[in-house]
Structure formats: structure tokens, C-alpha cells
Design a protein around this motif. Structure first.
Motif, PDB file in Angstrom:
ATOM      1  N   ALA A 304       0.754  -1.285   0.015  1.00  0.00           N
ATOM      2  CA  ALA A 304      -0.025  -0.179   0.012  1.00  0.00           C
ATOM      3  C   ALA A 304       0.757   1.253   0.152  1.00  0.00           C
ATOM      4  O   ALA A 304       0.523   2.288  -0.679  1.00  0.00           O
ATOM      5  CB  ALA A 304      -0.913   0.101   1.087  1.00  0.00           C
ATOM      6  N   SER A 305       1.922   1.203   0.750  1.00  0.00           N
ATOM      7  CA  SER A 305       3.019   2.236   0.886  1.00  0.00           C
ATOM      8  C   SER A 305       3.547   2.725  -0.590  1.00  0.00           C
ATOM      9  O   SER A 305       3.717   3.835  -1.009  1.00  0.00           O
ATOM     10  CB  SER A 305       4.061   2.119   1.675  1.00  0.00           C
ATOM     11  OG  SER A 305       4.864   3.096   1.822  1.00  0.00           O
ATOM     12  N   VAL A 306       3.898   1.483  -1.184  1.00  0.00           N
ATOM     13  CA  VAL A 306       4.289   1.945  -2.534  1.00  0.00           C
ATOM     14  C   VAL A 306       3.485   2.405  -3.507  1.00  0.00           C
ATOM     15  O   VAL A 306       3.692   3.309  -4.208  1.00  0.00           O
ATOM     16  CB  VAL A 306       4.818   0.408  -3.127  1.00  0.00           C
ATOM     17  CG1 VAL A 306       5.139   0.641  -4.839  1.00  0.00           C
ATOM     18  CG2 VAL A 306       5.911  -0.263  -2.702  1.00  0.00           C
ATOM     19  N   MET A 307       2.165   2.132  -3.563  1.00  0.00           N
ATOM     20  CA  MET A 307       1.186   2.680  -4.358  1.00  0.00           C
ATOM     21  C   MET A 307       0.798   4.078  -4.150  1.00  0.00           C
ATOM     22  O   MET A 307       0.805   5.214  -4.850  1.00  0.00           O
ATOM     23  CB  MET A 307      -0.166   1.914  -3.908  1.00  0.00           C
ATOM     24  CG  MET A 307      -1.257   2.458  -5.063  1.00  0.00           C
ATOM     25  SD  MET A 307      -1.325   2.025  -6.633  1.00  0.00           S
ATOM     26  CE  MET A 307      -0.788   3.859  -7.294  1.00  0.00           C
ATOM     27  N   PHE A 308       0.805   4.323  -2.576  1.00  0.00           N
ATOM     28  CA  PHE A 308       0.862   5.745  -2.178  1.00  0.00           C
ATOM     29  C   PHE A 308       1.971   6.743  -2.785  1.00  0.00           C
ATOM     30  O   PHE A 308       1.524   7.730  -3.089  1.00  0.00           O
ATOM     31  CB  PHE A 308       0.883   5.893  -0.540  1.00  0.00           C
ATOM     32  CG  PHE A 308       0.588   7.189  -0.090  1.00  0.00           C
ATOM     33  CD1 PHE A 308      -0.554   7.944  -0.006  1.00  0.00           C
ATOM     34  CD2 PHE A 308       1.724   8.160   0.274  1.00  0.00           C
ATOM     35  CE1 PHE A 308      -0.541   9.242   0.386  1.00  0.00           C
ATOM     36  CE2 PHE A 308       1.724   9.234   0.535  1.00  0.00           C
ATOM     37  CZ  PHE A 308       0.570  10.042   0.839  1.00  0.00           C
ATOM     38  N   TRP A 309       3.213   6.258  -2.577  1.00  0.00           N
ATOM     39  CA  TRP A 309       4.308   7.125  -2.943  1.00  0.00           C
ATOM     40  C   TRP A 309       4.386   7.356  -4.281  1.00  0.00           C
ATOM     41  O   TRP A 309       5.175   8.197  -4.785  1.00  0.00           O
ATOM     42  CB  TRP A 309       5.688   6.542  -1.951  1.00  0.00           C
ATOM     43  CG  TRP A 309       5.710   6.724  -0.671  1.00  0.00           C
ATOM     44  CD1 TRP A 309       5.780   5.604   0.084  1.00  0.00           C
ATOM     45  CD2 TRP A 309       5.512   7.939   0.195  1.00  0.00           C
ATOM     46  NE1 TRP A 309       5.721   6.141   1.603  1.00  0.00           N
ATOM     47  CE2 TRP A 309       5.481   7.427   1.471  1.00  0.00           C
ATOM     48  CE3 TRP A 309       5.406   9.321  -0.166  1.00  0.00           C
ATOM     49  CZ2 TRP A 309       5.428   8.497   2.504  1.00  0.00           C
ATOM     50  CZ3 TRP A 309       5.400  10.159   0.959  1.00  0.00           C
ATOM     51  CH2 TRP A 309       5.371   9.822   2.039  1.00  0.00           C
ATOM     52  N   ALA A 310       3.915   6.266  -5.126  1.00  0.00           N
ATOM     53  CA  ALA A 310       3.925   6.461  -6.362  1.00  0.00           C
ATOM     54  C   ALA A 310       3.138   7.722  -7.131  1.00  0.00           C
ATOM     55  O   ALA A 310       3.628   8.099  -7.849  1.00  0.00           O
ATOM     56  CB  ALA A 310       3.369   5.299  -7.251  1.00  0.00           C
ATOM     57  N   ILE A 311       2.264   8.101  -6.050  1.00  0.00           N
ATOM     58  CA  ILE A 311       1.265   9.209  -6.530  1.00  0.00           C
ATOM     59  C   ILE A 311       2.147  10.355  -5.863  1.00  0.00           C
ATOM     60  O   ILE A 311       2.108  11.343  -6.593  1.00  0.00           O
ATOM     61  CB  ILE A 311      -0.044   9.195  -6.098  1.00  0.00           C
ATOM     62  CG1 ILE A 311      -0.886   7.715  -6.799  1.00  0.00           C
ATOM     63  CG2 ILE A 311      -0.855  10.302  -6.093  1.00  0.00           C
ATOM     64  CD1 ILE A 311      -2.133   7.655  -6.339  1.00  0.00           C
ATOM     65  N   GLN A 312       2.406  10.515  -4.570  1.00  0.00           N
ATOM     66  CA  GLN A 312       2.853  11.319  -3.725  1.00  0.00           C
ATOM     67  C   GLN A 312       4.167  11.909  -4.442  1.00  0.00           C
ATOM     68  O   GLN A 312       4.564  13.402  -4.513  1.00  0.00           O
ATOM     69  CB  GLN A 312       3.078  11.086  -2.277  1.00  0.00           C
ATOM     70  CG  GLN A 312       3.098  12.320  -1.302  1.00  0.00           C
ATOM     71  CD  GLN A 312       4.773  12.868  -1.244  1.00  0.00           C
ATOM     72  OE1 GLN A 312       5.456  12.247  -1.781  1.00  0.00           O
ATOM     73  NE2 GLN A 312       4.535  13.972  -0.502  1.00  0.00           N
ATOM     74  N   GLU A 313       4.938  11.041  -4.891  1.00  0.00           N
ATOM     75  CA  GLU A 313       6.312  11.497  -5.549  1.00  0.00           C
ATOM     76  C   GLU A 313       6.127  12.263  -6.481  1.00  0.00           C
ATOM     77  O   GLU A 313       7.405  12.768  -7.036  1.00  0.00           O
ATOM     78  CB  GLU A 313       7.255  10.413  -5.475  1.00  0.00           C
ATOM     79  CG  GLU A 313       7.796   9.948  -3.888  1.00  0.00           C
ATOM     80  CD  GLU A 313       8.858  10.985  -3.181  1.00  0.00           C
ATOM     81  OE1 GLU A 313       9.210  11.953  -3.652  1.00  0.00           O
ATOM     82  OE2 GLU A 313       8.861  10.732  -1.813  1.00  0.00           O
ATOM     83  N   GLY A 476      -7.369   5.701 -10.145  1.00  0.00           N
ATOM     84  CA  GLY A 476      -8.207   4.757 -10.009  1.00  0.00           C
ATOM     85  C   GLY A 476      -7.816   3.513  -9.267  1.00  0.00           C
ATOM     86  O   GLY A 476      -8.358   2.857  -8.562  1.00  0.00           O
ATOM     87  N   ALA A 477      -6.527   3.202  -9.721  1.00  0.00           N
ATOM     88  CA  ALA A 477      -5.831   1.864  -9.047  1.00  0.00           C
ATOM     89  C   ALA A 477      -5.583   2.005  -7.601  1.00  0.00           C
ATOM     90  O   ALA A 477      -5.823   1.060  -6.658  1.00  0.00           O
ATOM     91  CB  ALA A 477      -4.595   1.769  -9.913  1.00  0.00           C
ATOM     92  N   ALA A 478      -5.213   3.169  -7.191  1.00  0.00           N
ATOM     93  CA  ALA A 478      -4.871   3.565  -5.789  1.00  0.00           C
ATOM     94  C   ALA A 478      -6.276   3.569  -4.993  1.00  0.00           C
ATOM     95  O   ALA A 478      -6.189   2.788  -3.940  1.00  0.00           O
ATOM     96  CB  ALA A 478      -4.515   5.014  -5.435  1.00  0.00           C
ATOM     97  N   ILE A 479      -7.348   3.765  -5.553  1.00  0.00           N
ATOM     98  CA  ILE A 479      -8.876   3.754  -4.902  1.00  0.00           C
ATOM     99  C   ILE A 479      -9.264   2.137  -4.916  1.00  0.00           C
ATOM    100  O   ILE A 479      -9.706   1.836  -3.679  1.00  0.00           O
ATOM    101  CB  ILE A 479      -9.929   4.665  -5.575  1.00  0.00           C
ATOM    102  CG1 ILE A 479      -9.502   5.977  -5.561  1.00  0.00           C
ATOM    103  CG2 ILE A 479     -11.035   4.255  -5.013  1.00  0.00           C
ATOM    104  CD1 ILE A 479     -10.320   6.875  -6.307  1.00  0.00           C
ATOM    105  N   VAL A 480      -8.881   1.570  -5.823  1.00  0.00           N
ATOM    106  CA  VAL A 480      -9.226   0.071  -5.455  1.00  0.00           C
ATOM    107  C   VAL A 480      -8.314  -0.591  -4.866  1.00  0.00           C
ATOM    108  O   VAL A 480      -8.942  -1.494  -3.836  1.00  0.00           O
ATOM    109  CB  VAL A 480      -9.136  -0.626  -7.161  1.00  0.00           C
ATOM    110  CG1 VAL A 480      -9.152  -2.156  -7.082  1.00  0.00           C
ATOM    111  CG2 VAL A 480     -10.061  -0.164  -8.034  1.00  0.00           C
ATOM    112  N   LEU A 481      -7.193  -0.172  -4.580  1.00  0.00           N
ATOM    113  CA  LEU A 481      -6.276  -0.977  -3.550  1.00  0.00           C
ATOM    114  C   LEU A 481      -6.671  -0.569  -2.284  1.00  0.00           C
ATOM    115  O   LEU A 481      -6.668  -1.451  -1.420  1.00  0.00           O
ATOM    116  CB  LEU A 481      -4.830  -0.764  -3.955  1.00  0.00           C
ATOM    117  CG  LEU A 481      -3.867  -1.226  -3.178  1.00  0.00           C
ATOM    118  CD1 LEU A 481      -3.854  -2.803  -3.157  1.00  0.00           C
ATOM    119  CD2 LEU A 481      -2.187  -0.901  -3.573  1.00  0.00           C
ATOM    120  N   SER A 482      -7.210   0.544  -2.060  1.00  0.00           N
ATOM    121  CA  SER A 482      -7.662   0.796  -0.664  1.00  0.00           C
ATOM    122  C   SER A 482      -8.560   0.208  -0.001  1.00  0.00           C
ATOM    123  O   SER A 482      -8.896  -0.109   1.013  1.00  0.00           O
ATOM    124  CB  SER A 482      -7.851   2.753  -0.628  1.00  0.00           C
ATOM    125  OG  SER A 482      -9.146   2.694  -1.293  1.00  0.00           O
TER     126      SER A 482
END
Length: 500
Positions: A304-313, A476-482
Motif C-alpha cells: 500500500a505504501s508503494v502505491m501511495f508514494w508512486a502518486i505523492q512523489e 483509480g488503481a489507488a482507490i481500488v487498492l484502498s
């Protein structure tokens, strides 16, 4: 590190003296404040320094290549934390690692401050990468050492520490960006000089206050090398350096080692290294049964952290370019520097971090589980990308958009960050096997490394024409993973063996 040593460390640290928290939090807060000032000040102007033309004071690198370099640099910064964590756990201890790392970072910024060639630019990047790997994970690890595992102030303390990080991150782009990117001409090297001064001040604070405020924190080596192990490790290290040097010397003339192949290699390492680390820690005889269970619980949090930082960074790559080329930089009679947008993320954290710290303390044992906090963080990260595609959808890809859209996107992702990042730092110190305490913190930062390694592969798909598709798919991918993580939260909590 044994439970006995953990209690010795806590007992040696004055437990009151910094907003109701251990006194050592003062030292760590301001050390990290100045280190982050230097890092974020440099990062705010780095991508522009790379792709601006020579006549504009830049290096004249092609923009898509500059964006990829930025992601690879970010990935290697966090990937090097594995080396820094290992050196802290086995050889130096965390305190010495912090000091040595700060020295390397300062010299890296000094080299950037001197006008030179692209070769010198990459030398400075190497120094900053290694230095940050030594300093960054170990400062956070020491924060965990000054609290007992049962202390309810831990999450709040990490939130305050996280606010210090972002206070430096807020001021740096404003000051460095204003100095480096003037209305009439650019002076990037003067901006890099300010970053070097920031790291110097951080080192001074750490050296002057650590003995009184930190006690034994950072001085006890968790899993020291024996004499035989040292000889073996140094031999392997020397052989590895020689082999790598030979391979590089052969592959570059043959055309095998190119920038694109290097991006691919870093992308593979970004996934392979954390996978190997999980396996090594899980199978180690020094890891107990309960610690193995907690490592299993840590895996979905890591993903989950990988997905988050892929957006934030992407705030320092795609959104930095978006601010420079797609955003109206005249607003309310003010000429906005594109570098200033890098201050939005830390600004919102400064404002909201105390609210979250108070909220977690107010809830106490009734607060959401770690997995639930992570799922909320992912949800907001996804929404931040869906928001930024709206002006493109309504106004098209040819017109400049209001800067308020970027402001809103940064605000939304910060809400997610405060649900995930400081909580992730805290839970990492709780779930870490005793023999791998600093290295597990390095593993947490590897989620950022993996994210940016992935970003280096995908930034090439971004263009004004593909904005809707680009932001839409990733958001969309981040929301599905959440949603998936939220449904698995009770099971993850069971594997944590009592840790919340």
C-alpha cells in the motif's frame, strides 16, 4: 537489540521536555528539519536545473529524461537506506551513521553550488544518495528508540517529528526557489548553496545537543559484526566494488549500459531488494515466531505504501512540470515561481499534523487500526489524481489552468499522507524484529524507492494529450487498492500479535 537494551535506552533519555515528549525529540526534530531543508530546497529546483537550457542557467537535458533522472535519483536515495540501516545495525550504530550521512550530503550540495559539468552533477548526486541513505532511516529509528513500545505517545511523537520534516520542506522551496529562479535570470547554484548551509546547521544541532538529550539512543549497535564477520564482509565488499567497476568499464563502450537500461535495472532492484529483505528477515534464526507473524502483517502495508508514494512523489516530477508549463503563474497580482508549489505539501502538513497528532491521542485505544489508516491514506491519494484531471477534462490540454487546482490536489494527498506516513514510521518500529531494527526502518523507506523506480518507467507516458488517461488510471488503481486493504484490515491486525 534486546528488550534489556531498549529499556536502558528509554531510561537514559529525559522523558519530559519537548511538548510533553522525551527531550531527545528536540534534537531529532531540528536535525531532521535542517536536513530536510537542504534536501527539499535542492529538490525544488533540481528538475528545472536539469531541463532548462544552458542559456537559462540549466544543464539542457531533454525534459522526459530529466523527469526520469529525478525519479531514479529519488529511488536511489531511499534504496541506499538499506546500506545505511545495515551499517547502523552492524558497524556504526545509528548516531554515527547520522553524522557521517550529514557530512556526505553537505559536500554533495557544495559540489552542486559550484558551476561545473554534467559529470560533476552526477558526482554530487552520488554523494547525496549515499549520505541520505546513512542519515534518513537512522534518524527515524532513533525516534522509535526514545519511546518504550507501550508508550501511547509514540504515534503523536512521530507526527510531531513529521511536522519538523515538513517545516523544513515548506521553507526551503520558498527561499531556495526565490533565490534560484528570479524573474529576469536564474541562479541555481546560489540556491544549492543555501541547501548546503541547511545541512551544516543540522549537523551543528545534532553534535551539540545529542549527549544531553538522547542519552544512549543511537549508541548501541543492535547486531554488531564479530571479528571474523568483519573480515568476511570487507572482503566481499572489496570484490563487489572491483567486479562492478569492471562490468561498467566493459558495458559502457559496448552500449549495454545506457540510461534506459539503467532505469530498467533500478526498476528491477526496486522490487527485488525489498522482496529479498523480507525473505532474509523472515528466515533468520534471530527472528522469533511472533516477529515472523508481524512481518507477514507488514507486507500488505508495504505494498500500500508503494502505491501511495508512486502518486505523492510525482509532485516533484509530473506535477512540477505541470506547474511550470500547464499552470497560470500570474495569480492575484503575484508572479508565482513554479518551485513554490513544492512548499504546498509540507505547508498543509504543518497545519494539519498537530490536528492528526491530537486526534490519535484523543482516540487512544479506540483509534482505527494501522491497516485502516493506510486504506484511508490510499483513498485520498487516488482522489488527488482524479482532481487534477478535472481542469483538463473541462478546459482541454491547450489552455493554462488555475493554480488552485494544484493547491487542491496537494491538499488532498496530504490528508492521505498524514494517515499513512507517520503511522507507517511508528508501526515499523513496532513490527521490526529486534535484530533488524534499523534495517526494517530502511525497508520502510524502500517502499518509496520502489515507487519512484516504477515512476521512472511510467513518466514517459505522460503528456498534455494523455493527462486524463494518465491521472485517471493511476488514481483509480489507488482507490481500488484502498478498498481491498480495508477489507483485509481485521486479518492483518491478527497477524500483528497485539501491536496496534
Amino acid at each position: 537489540m534486546t528488550d534489556f537494551n531498549r529499556h536502558r535506552i528509554v531510561d537514559s533519555v529525559p522523558q519530559k521536555g519537548f511538548f510533553g515528549h522525551p527531550k531527545g525529540l528536540f534534537t531529532l526534530f531540528f536535525t531532521e528539519f535542517w536536513e530536510r531543508f537542504s534536501y527539499y530546497g535542492m529538490r525544488a529546483i533540481l528538475v528545472y536545473y536539469m531541463y532548462y537550457e544552458l542559456s537559462q542557467g540549466g544543464l539542457g537535458i531533454e525534459e522526459s529524461t530529466a523527469l526520469a533522472i529525478m525519479s531514479i535519483y529519488g529511488s536511489l536515495v531511499y534504496m541506499s537506506g538499506i546500506i545505511g540501516g545495515w551499517l547502523a545495525d552492524r558497524i556504526f550504530g545509528t548516531s554515527k551513521s547520522i553524522f557521517y550521512g550529514g557530512i556526505l550530503i553537505m559536500f554533495g550540495h557544495i559540489i552542486l553550488a559550484i558551476p561545473g559539468s554534467i559529470a560533476m552533477f552526477f558526482v554530487s548526486m552520488v554523494l547525496i544518495v549515499i549520505g541520505t541513505g546513512l542519515l534518513k532511516p537512522n534518524v527515524s529509528s532513533v525516534v522509535g528508540e526514545i519511546y518504550s513500545p507501550e508508550d501511547h505517545r509514540r504515534d503523536s511523537g512521530f507526527s510531531i517529528f513529521y511536522m519538523g520534516i515538513n517545516l523544513g520542506g515548506f521553507l526551503a522551496p520558498l527561499l531556495v526557489g526565490s533565490v534560484a529562479m528570479g524573474k529576469e535570470s536564474n541562479n541555481f547554484h546560489l540556491g544549492f548553496s543555501l541547501a548546503a548551509v541547511g545541512m551544516f546547521l543540522g549537523l551543528v544541532i545534532f553534535i551539540v545537543t545529542k549527549k544531553k538529550n538522547l542519552g544512549l539512543a543511537g549508541t548501541i549497535i543492535a547486531n554488531p559484526l564479530s571479528g571474523t564477520e568483519k573480515k568476511k564482509v570487507f572482503t566481499i565488499f572489496a570484490i563487489a566494488v572491483v567486479v562492478i567497476a569492471i562490468l561498467v568499464a566493459i558495458s559502457i563502450p559496448m552500449g549495454l549500459l545506457t540510461f534506459q537500461s539503467f532505469i530498467t535495472l533500478v526498476g528491477i532492484l526496486g522490487i527485488l531488494i525489498p522482496t529479498c529483505y523480507f525473505i532474509v528477515m523472515y528466515r533468520s534464526p534471530k527472528t522469533s515466531g511472533d516477529e515472523r507473524s508481524r512481518l507477514i502483517a507488514y507486507i500488505p502495508l508495504f505494498i500500500a505504501s508503494v502505491m501511495f508514494w508512486a502518486i505523492q512523489e510525482q509532485g516533484s516530477t509530473i506535477l512540477a512540470s505541470y506547474a511550470d508549463k500547464r499552470t497560470q503563474l500570474q495569480f492575484a497580482g503575484i508572479e508565482i515561481s513554479p518551485a513554490w508549489f513544492q512548499s504546498l505539501n509540507p505547508l498543509f502538513i504543518i497545519v494539519l499534523a498537530p490536528v492528526f497528532a491530537w486526534f490519535w491521542m484523543k482516540l487512544g485505544p479506540r483509534q482505527p487500526t494501522v491497516a485502516n489508516k493506510f486504506s484511508i491514506g490510499l483513498l485520498f491519494a487516488g482522489l488527488s489524481f482524479l482532481v487534477i484531471l478535472l481542469p483538463v477534462y473541462f478546459g482541454g490540454s491547450d489552455s493554462l489552468v488555475s493554480p488552485l487546482w494544484l493547491v487542491l490536489s496537494y491538499l488532498i494527498v496530504v490528508i492521505g499522507e498524514l494517515c499513512l506516513s507517520p503511522v507507517g514510521l511508528s508501526v515499523t518500529t513496532k513490527l521490526a524484529p529486534a535484530a533488524f531494527s534499523a534495517q526494517t526502518m530502511s525497508l520502510w523507506f524502500l517502499s518509496n524507492a520502489a515507487a519512484q523506480a516504477i515512476n521512472a518507467q511510467i513518466v514517459k507516458f505522460y503528456s498534455p494529450e494523455t493527462e486524463i488517461l494518465y491521472f485517471g488510471i493511476i488514481g483509480g488503481a489507488a482507490i481500488v487498492l484502498s478498498i481491498i486493504l480495508f477489507s483485509l484490515a481485521p486479518k492483518i491486525q491478527g497477524y500483528m500479535k497485539g501491536v496496534r
